[in-house]
Scaffold this active site. Structure first.
Site, PDB file in Angstrom:
ATOM      1  N   HIS A 163       0.809  -1.228   0.000  1.00  0.00           N
ATOM      2  CA  HIS A 163       0.000   0.000   0.000  1.00  0.00           C
ATOM      3  C   HIS A 163       0.840   1.275   0.000  1.00  0.00           C
ATOM      4  O   HIS A 163       0.365   2.332  -0.432  1.00  0.00           O
ATOM      5  CB  HIS A 163      -0.930  -0.016   1.212  1.00  0.00           C
ATOM      6  CG  HIS A 163      -2.188   0.786   1.047  1.00  0.00           C
ATOM      7  ND1 HIS A 163      -2.291   1.863   0.177  1.00  0.00           N
ATOM      8  CD2 HIS A 163      -3.399   0.689   1.647  1.00  0.00           C
ATOM      9  CE1 HIS A 163      -3.510   2.376   0.260  1.00  0.00           C
ATOM     10  NE2 HIS A 163      -4.192   1.678   1.140  1.00  0.00           N
ATOM     11  N   ASP A 382     -10.745  -4.062 -18.183  1.00  0.00           N
ATOM     12  CA  ASP A 382     -11.018  -5.046 -19.229  1.00  0.00           C
ATOM     13  C   ASP A 382      -9.687  -5.510 -19.823  1.00  0.00           C
ATOM     14  O   ASP A 382      -9.016  -4.756 -20.524  1.00  0.00           O
ATOM     15  CB  ASP A 382     -11.898  -4.417 -20.307  1.00  0.00           C
ATOM     16  CG  ASP A 382     -12.198  -5.353 -21.469  1.00  0.00           C
ATOM     17  OD1 ASP A 382     -11.718  -6.512 -21.455  1.00  0.00           O
ATOM     18  OD2 ASP A 382     -12.888  -4.927 -22.407  1.00  0.00           O
TER      19      ASP A 382
END
Length: 463
Positions: A163, A382
Site C-alpha cells: 500500500h 477489461d
C-alpha cells in the site's frame, strides 16, 4: 451458499516478471503520506471475469503476464524493492527485479460463487496465495498477481499491492495500463507521474491541524475488536435503502449529505451501539478522503497520472453515549465536518506530522474506518475478456486488524439493482445487535404515519 463453497486450486511455482525492456536503476523516495505506518502492509484486490466468446480458448495467464512486463517499463518503481533510510524514510530501490506472478487452475465454475459476488470470498487465501517470504515491508516484491483459470473458461485475477506504493486510484491506473496493453495498445493512455516530492513535509515541519486520527489512545478497557468469534456479513444499500435512511435526517442535512456521509454515519452509529462500549468512551470514525482535485489545489496540487497515495484519514470523534442517544443526523454531521477539512493545507499538515512523530499509525482503539471505492474504477478493468463480474477489494479489513474497516463497494444485486455493498466484521453477538440497529434506521422515522411503512425496505444482507 457461496460462503461455504470449497474447491481446489492447483498453482504453478511463483515466478518473477520483470520489465520487458531495461529501466533506470535509481533510488526514489516515497512521499511522507506514502510511508506512514498505517500503509505499511499489502492490500488484496480481486477481479472475477467470465469466459469470452471473442477470446475463444485464449489463455489469460500469458496475456496478462506479458502485459504486466510491458506496463512495468512505464511503472518501473513497482519492479523494485523498498529500503528504509534515516528517520524511517522509505524509498524504492529501482532494481528491476520484478513482481510476483502465479498461474493457477481451480476446479470450480464462476456460477458456483452465486449471483451476488462480494466479500468475504471463499478460499481467498488460495486465490491470492501468500508466497512464503513475500509479504514483508522491506525487500519484498511490491506486487503479486495470481491468474486462476476456472472450469467454465472464466478466470479470477488476484492482485496484492504494497500500500505504500499506491492508493486505490493509483492501483487502478496501473492495472488500467496492464489492461490496455493486454488488449493490444502500444503504450498506456495515461502517462504515469512519480512526483512524490509534492507530498513531502515542509522544512521546518509545522502541522496546522489537530489530526486526532493519530491520537495516542491507550486501550485501557480492552475495546480493540477481539480476533475470535468474528462474523463476516455484507449489507446491500440500494436506492430504496438509501432513501429510507436519509428520511431520518433533519431537512437541512437531507439534501447536503452525500451517500458516503449518510452510510458512514449510519454504520458508525450502529456499530458503536453493537459493541456497547462505556458511554464515556470516545469513538472515532476515520474517513478516507481522496485529495485529488477539489480543494487539494495550490502547492499540493495532484497532477493527472500521479499514482502514489493521495488521501487523508480525517476523523470524527464522539462519545459512545452521545452517538447512541442522539439522532442519526448527529453522526452524519460529524462525518461531513471531518471530511470538509481535507484540502492542500491538510495534506501538507499530515506530511509534517509524519516527520515530527516518526510516521505513526492511525489509532485503531475504539476506531472504525470507511473507504469509498465506488468510483475507483476496479469494475471497469477489461483485459480483453470484458469488464469483471466483480472488481474491487478482496476483503473488508485493513492490514492485519479485522473489524476496524469497511469498504463501500459498487454492486449490482441478484435482482439487477445497482447499489453499494458494505462488508462488516464483528464479534457474533455484536453482529446480531448491529443488524437490529440497522433495521431500525431502515424503517420509517417515528413521526411518519405507519401506513407509509410499506415504502421502506427491511434490511437486506448481500449474503
Amino acid at each position: 451458499m457461496a460462503e461455504s463453497l470449497k474447491f481446489t486450486v492447483r498453482r504453478k511455482p511463483a515466478e518473477l516478471v520483470s520489465p520487458a525492456s531495461p529501466t533506470p536503476r535509481e533510488l526514489k523516495r516515497l512521499s511522507d503520506i506514502d510511508d506512514q505506518d498505517g500503509l505499511r502492509f499489502h492490500i488484496p484486490v480481486i477481479q472475477f471475469h467470465r469466459r469470452s466468446a471473442l477470446m475463444g480458448a485464449r489463455d489469460p495467464a500469458p496475456v496478462i503476464r506479458g502485459a504486466i512486463a510491458r506496463a512495468l517499463v512505464h511503472y518501473y518503481p513497482f519492479a523494485g524493492r523498498l529500503r528504509e533510510l534515516e528517520g524511517r524514510k522509505l524509498a524504492v530501490d529501482c532494481t528491476g527485479e520484478g513482481v510476483l506472478f502465479i498461474e493457477a487452475d481451480a476446479d470450480v465454475r464462476l456460477d458456483h460463487f452465486g449471483d451476488a459476488l462480494q466479500p468475504p470470498f471463499p478460499c481467498l487465501d488460495e486465490l491470492i496465495f501468500d508466497v512464503p517470504g513475500s509479504s514483508e515491508v522491506l525487500g519484498s516484491p511490491l506486487l503479486l498477481f495470481q491468474v486462476t483459470r476456472l472450469a467454465c473458461g472464466g478466470f479470477i485475477l488476484g492482485v496484492r499491492l504494497h500500500h505504500t506504493m499506491a492508493d486505490a486510484q493509483g492501483l487502478v491506473q496501473f492495472l488500467g495500463a496492464v489492461a490496455e496493453l493486454a488488449r493490444g495498445a502500444a503504450a498506456p493512455s495515461v502517462r504515469p507521474v512519480w512526483g512524490r516530492e509534492l507530498l513531502e513535509a515542509r522544512d521546518p515541519p509545522r502541522p496546522a491541524f489537530a489530526h486526532r486520527e493519530y491520537d495516542v489512545v491507550p486501550d485501557t478497557k480492552g475495546t480493540i475488536i477481539p480476533l475470535d468469534d468474528m462474523v463476516h456479513r455484507s449489507f446491500f444499500f440500494g436506492r430504496r435503502e438509501v432513501a429510507a435512511v436519509r428520511a431520518h435526517l433533519p431537512p437541512h442535512l437531507r439534501s447536503r449529505a452525500s451517500t458516503f456521509d449518510l452510510l458512514t454515519g449510519l454504520l458508525w452509529r450502529c456499530r458503536t451501539v453493537a459493541l456497547a462500549p462505556d458511554a464515556d468512551e470516545e469513538m472515532r470514525m476515520i474517513c478516507i478522503v481522496n485529495a485529488r482535485g477539489g480543494k487539494s489545489g495550490g502547492g499540493a496540487a495532484i497532477p493527472e497520472g500521479y499514482y502514489g497515495n493521495a488521501f487523508a484519514f480525517p476523523v470524527a470523534v464522539a462519545t459512545a453515549g452521545d452517538l447512541a442517544a442522539r439522532p442519526l443526523g448527529h453522526a452524519v454531521e460529524l462525518v461531513k465536518r471531518a471530511k470538509g477539512e481535507v484540502g492542500a493545507e491538510y495534506m501538507r499538515s499530515v506530511a509534517d506530522l509524519m516527520v515530527l512523530r516518526g510516521r505513526p499509525h492511525f489509532t485503531v482503539v475504539r476506531a472504525y474506518l470507511a473507504s469509498d471505492v465506488t468510483k475507483a474504477g476496479f469494475g471497469d478493468l477489461d483485459f480483453g475478456w470484458g469488464k469483471p463480474v466483480y472488481g474491487g477489494p478482496a476483503k473488508g479489513g485493513v492490514g492485519a486488524i479485522p473489524g476496524v474497516a469497511s469498504f463501500l463497494i459498487p454492486f449490482k444485486n441478484a435482482k439487477g439493482e445497482d447499489g453499494i455493498v458494505v462488508p462488516m466484521c464483528l464479534p457474533g453477538p455484536a453482529m446480531e445487535t448491529f443488524v437490529r440497529e440497522l433495521g431500525k434506521l431502515l424503517s420509517p422515522p417515528a413521526e411518519q404515519p405507519q401506513e407509509d411503512a410499506s415504502s421502506f425496505p427491511v434490511i437486506r444482507s448481500a449474503l
